[in-house]
Write a protein that holds these residues in place. Sequence first.
Motif, PDB file in Angstrom:
ATOM      1  N   TYR A 198     -52.753 -28.632 -54.198  1.00  0.00           N
ATOM      2  CA  TYR A 198     -53.520 -27.775 -55.103  1.00  0.00           C
ATOM      3  C   TYR A 198     -53.010 -27.844 -56.534  1.00  0.00           C
ATOM      4  O   TYR A 198     -53.602 -27.291 -57.444  1.00  0.00           O
ATOM      5  CB  TYR A 198     -53.485 -26.317 -54.627  1.00  0.00           C
ATOM      6  CG  TYR A 198     -52.081 -25.794 -54.416  1.00  0.00           C
ATOM      7  CD1 TYR A 198     -51.368 -25.215 -55.459  1.00  0.00           C
ATOM      8  CD2 TYR A 198     -51.462 -25.908 -53.179  1.00  0.00           C
ATOM      9  CE1 TYR A 198     -50.075 -24.766 -55.267  1.00  0.00           C
ATOM     10  CE2 TYR A 198     -50.178 -25.451 -52.978  1.00  0.00           C
ATOM     11  CZ  TYR A 198     -49.485 -24.877 -54.028  1.00  0.00           C
ATOM     12  OH  TYR A 198     -48.199 -24.435 -53.831  1.00  0.00           O
ATOM     13  N   ARG A 246     -61.361 -27.695 -49.436  1.00  0.00           N
ATOM     14  CA  ARG A 246     -61.211 -26.275 -49.772  1.00  0.00           C
ATOM     15  C   ARG A 246     -60.403 -25.575 -48.692  1.00  0.00           C
ATOM     16  O   ARG A 246     -60.692 -25.701 -47.503  1.00  0.00           O
ATOM     17  CB  ARG A 246     -62.577 -25.606 -49.909  1.00  0.00           C
ATOM     18  CG  ARG A 246     -62.454 -24.141 -50.362  1.00  0.00           C
ATOM     19  CD  ARG A 246     -63.784 -23.515 -50.670  1.00  0.00           C
ATOM     20  NE  ARG A 246     -64.493 -24.116 -51.783  1.00  0.00           N
ATOM     21  CZ  ARG A 246     -64.277 -23.861 -53.072  1.00  0.00           C
ATOM     22  NH1 ARG A 246     -63.332 -23.020 -53.427  1.00  0.00           N
ATOM     23  NH2 ARG A 246     -65.007 -24.452 -54.011  1.00  0.00           N
ATOM     24  N   ALA A 247     -59.389 -24.844 -49.154  1.00  0.00           N
ATOM     25  CA  ALA A 247     -58.601 -23.972 -48.272  1.00  0.00           C
ATOM     26  C   ALA A 247     -59.088 -22.546 -48.491  1.00  0.00           C
ATOM     27  O   ALA A 247     -59.352 -22.145 -49.637  1.00  0.00           O
ATOM     28  CB  ALA A 247     -57.116 -24.082 -48.602  1.00  0.00           C
ATOM     29  N   PHE A 248     -59.219 -21.809 -47.432  1.00  0.00           N
ATOM     30  CA  PHE A 248     -59.732 -20.444 -47.514  1.00  0.00           C
ATOM     31  C   PHE A 248     -58.605 -19.431 -47.299  1.00  0.00           C
ATOM     32  O   PHE A 248     -57.684 -19.664 -46.531  1.00  0.00           O
ATOM     33  CB  PHE A 248     -60.836 -20.234 -46.475  1.00  0.00           C
ATOM     34  CG  PHE A 248     -62.031 -21.116 -46.731  1.00  0.00           C
ATOM     35  CD1 PHE A 248     -63.030 -20.714 -47.609  1.00  0.00           C
ATOM     36  CD2 PHE A 248     -62.140 -22.362 -46.130  1.00  0.00           C
ATOM     37  CE1 PHE A 248     -64.118 -21.538 -47.866  1.00  0.00           C
ATOM     38  CE2 PHE A 248     -63.217 -23.182 -46.376  1.00  0.00           C
ATOM     39  CZ  PHE A 248     -64.219 -22.776 -47.247  1.00  0.00           C
ATOM     40  N   TYR A 297     -56.594 -18.390 -49.651  1.00  0.00           N
ATOM     41  CA  TYR A 297     -55.565 -18.600 -50.676  1.00  0.00           C
ATOM     42  C   TYR A 297     -56.217 -19.120 -51.940  1.00  0.00           C
ATOM     43  O   TYR A 297     -57.242 -19.777 -51.891  1.00  0.00           O
ATOM     44  CB  TYR A 297     -54.521 -19.622 -50.194  1.00  0.00           C
ATOM     45  CG  TYR A 297     -53.651 -19.106 -49.085  1.00  0.00           C
ATOM     46  CD1 TYR A 297     -52.448 -18.479 -49.369  1.00  0.00           C
ATOM     47  CD2 TYR A 297     -54.037 -19.238 -47.757  1.00  0.00           C
ATOM     48  CE1 TYR A 297     -51.643 -17.999 -48.349  1.00  0.00           C
ATOM     49  CE2 TYR A 297     -53.240 -18.758 -46.733  1.00  0.00           C
ATOM     50  CZ  TYR A 297     -52.050 -18.141 -47.040  1.00  0.00           C
ATOM     51  OH  TYR A 297     -51.258 -17.658 -46.033  1.00  0.00           O
ATOM     52  N   ARG A 298     -55.567 -18.857 -53.075  1.00  0.00           N
ATOM     53  CA  ARG A 298     -56.066 -19.326 -54.366  1.00  0.00           C
ATOM     54  C   ARG A 298     -54.922 -19.968 -55.151  1.00  0.00           C
ATOM     55  O   ARG A 298     -53.761 -19.616 -54.976  1.00  0.00           O
ATOM     56  CB  ARG A 298     -56.674 -18.180 -55.161  1.00  0.00           C
ATOM     57  CG  ARG A 298     -55.641 -17.178 -55.651  1.00  0.00           C
ATOM     58  CD  ARG A 298     -56.264 -15.947 -56.288  1.00  0.00           C
ATOM     59  NE  ARG A 298     -55.290 -15.084 -56.914  1.00  0.00           N
ATOM     60  CZ  ARG A 298     -54.371 -14.362 -56.276  1.00  0.00           C
ATOM     61  NH1 ARG A 298     -54.287 -14.396 -54.964  1.00  0.00           N
ATOM     62  NH2 ARG A 298     -53.532 -13.603 -56.946  1.00  0.00           N
ATOM     63  N   SER A 343     -60.234 -18.592 -52.366  1.00  0.00           N
ATOM     64  CA  SER A 343     -60.190 -19.937 -51.797  1.00  0.00           C
ATOM     65  C   SER A 343     -59.732 -20.886 -52.893  1.00  0.00           C
ATOM     66  O   SER A 343     -59.729 -20.543 -54.067  1.00  0.00           O
ATOM     67  CB  SER A 343     -61.546 -20.359 -51.232  1.00  0.00           C
ATOM     68  OG  SER A 343     -62.484 -20.548 -52.263  1.00  0.00           O
ATOM     69  N   CYS A 344     -59.354 -22.076 -52.494  1.00  0.00           N
ATOM     70  CA  CYS A 344     -58.813 -23.039 -53.440  1.00  0.00           C
ATOM     71  C   CYS A 344     -59.384 -24.412 -53.179  1.00  0.00           C
ATOM     72  O   CYS A 344     -59.283 -24.928 -52.061  1.00  0.00           O
ATOM     73  CB  CYS A 344     -57.290 -23.081 -53.325  1.00  0.00           C
ATOM     74  SG  CYS A 344     -56.522 -24.279 -54.434  1.00  0.00           S
ATOM     75  N   VAL A 369     -58.755 -26.440 -43.436  1.00  0.00           N
ATOM     76  CA  VAL A 369     -59.420 -26.817 -44.678  1.00  0.00           C
ATOM     77  C   VAL A 369     -60.767 -27.439 -44.339  1.00  0.00           C
ATOM     78  O   VAL A 369     -60.958 -27.986 -43.248  1.00  0.00           O
ATOM     79  CB  VAL A 369     -58.575 -27.797 -45.535  1.00  0.00           C
ATOM     80  CG1 VAL A 369     -57.279 -27.155 -45.993  1.00  0.00           C
ATOM     81  CG2 VAL A 369     -58.317 -29.098 -44.817  1.00  0.00           C
TER      82      VAL A 369
END
Length: 181
Positions: free
Chosen positions: A13, A31-33, A35-36, A64-65, A101
């Motif tokens: 990230y 995209r990971a959910f 977390y930012r 999300s990130c 992810v």
Amino acid sequence: MAVDMDDFWVFGYGSLMWNPGFEFQEKMTARAFGYRRSLCVRSWVHRGTQEKPGLVLGLDHGGSCLGMAFRIEASQKDAVIDYLRERELVTHVYKERTMPVKLADGRRTSALTYVIDRAHVQYAGALSVEAAAEIVAGAVGKSGANPDYVLNTLSHLKDMGIRDHWLEEVARLLPQAAVQR
């Protein structure tokens, strides 16, 4: 659509997205959910000092990130994990996690990543854009000025087609924060 369960993926990230430091078989936006991306890590070495810390990126709770996922050849898994632990766990401000992810092509998989340890002394917490810009504007470490880190990060994100509005706002305020110092 699912990926092969034997596949090993790493999620980046921050600088890992454009400077992974390991060989990979496949690279894809993911995209990971939950977390930012956040400037929530006090940098005591690379972008600041213990007396005047800078800020670097961490993966913090919430939102999300959008980042980059790398598929690693099975025979390289242990070597990549060893490399990442040496790179990311220097002060143990990050915790190693495997999280779900979603890849840009719709596939879902699990990926190894590093999230912030909120109990660690280097965790800066949720800062306002103004507070983050003020910290970044005046910090310098052995790897250079903290503003350069933020601007370089944004440049690479732009090249990958990834927007981070909060980080963009921090960068926008950097000249003003520097003048106020």
